[in-house]
Scaffold this motif. Structure first.
Motif, mmCIF file in Angstrom:
data_model
loop_
_atom_site.group_PDB
_atom_site.id
_atom_site.type_symbol
_atom_site.label_atom_id
_atom_site.label_comp_id
_atom_site.label_asym_id
_atom_site.label_seq_id
_atom_site.Cartn_x
_atom_site.Cartn_y
_atom_site.Cartn_z
ATOM 1 N N ASP A 1 0.810 -1.196 0.000
ATOM 2 C CA ASP A 1 0.000 0.000 0.000
ATOM 3 C C ASP A 1 0.855 1.264 0.000
ATOM 4 O O ASP A 1 0.398 2.309 0.444
ATOM 5 C CB ASP A 1 -0.921 -0.001 1.210
ATOM 6 N N LYS A 2 2.086 1.175 -0.443
ATOM 7 C CA LYS A 2 2.979 2.336 -0.442
ATOM 8 C C LYS A 2 3.147 2.924 -1.833
ATOM 9 O O LYS A 2 3.972 3.787 -2.036
ATOM 10 C CB LYS A 2 4.328 1.954 0.142
ATOM 11 N N ASN A 3 2.392 2.422 -2.815
ATOM 12 C CA ASN A 3 2.454 2.931 -4.168
ATOM 13 C C ASN A 3 3.882 2.897 -4.726
ATOM 14 O O ASN A 3 4.357 3.845 -5.312
ATOM 15 C CB ASN A 3 1.873 4.355 -4.235
ATOM 16 N N LEU A 4 4.563 1.762 -4.541
ATOM 17 C CA LEU A 4 5.923 1.597 -5.023
ATOM 18 C C LEU A 4 5.903 1.047 -6.446
ATOM 19 O O LEU A 4 5.014 0.294 -6.820
ATOM 20 C CB LEU A 4 6.687 0.624 -4.133
ATOM 21 N N THR A 5 6.903 1.415 -7.220
ATOM 22 C CA THR A 5 7.057 0.909 -8.573
ATOM 23 C C THR A 5 8.387 0.179 -8.659
ATOM 24 O O THR A 5 9.408 0.710 -8.245
ATOM 25 C CB THR A 5 7.046 2.065 -9.596
ATOM 26 N N TYR A 6 8.373 -1.032 -9.198
ATOM 27 C CA TYR A 6 9.586 -1.828 -9.353
ATOM 28 C C TYR A 6 9.913 -1.907 -10.836
ATOM 29 O O TYR A 6 9.092 -2.347 -11.632
ATOM 30 C CB TYR A 6 9.361 -3.229 -8.768
#
Length: 65
Positions: A1-6
């Protein structure tokens, strides 16, 4: 839920993405858990060969100075 992009760059990482993604989903690893091989700078040709061809189970290689 941290809106991270990998994202990954131009390297043979696509082959390892399933393995690494599964590991991250199960438990966010400390970066040293992903590093499987360490090389001296003078071994760069051998290091590239090991990494590029995933020899000896190589996932991520680093140079130690």
């Amino acid at each position: 839920d941290k809106n991270l992009t990998y994202r990954t760059g131009r390297c043979p990482a696509r082959h390892q993405m399933t393995r690494l993604t599964d590991l991250v989903i199960r438990e966010l690893p400390h970066i040293t858990q992903v590093i499987t091989h360490r090389f001296a700078p003078q071994d760069c040709v051998h290091a590239y060969d090991v990494f590029a061809h995933q020899r000896d189970g190589c996932v991520k290689a680093i140079f130690e100075f």
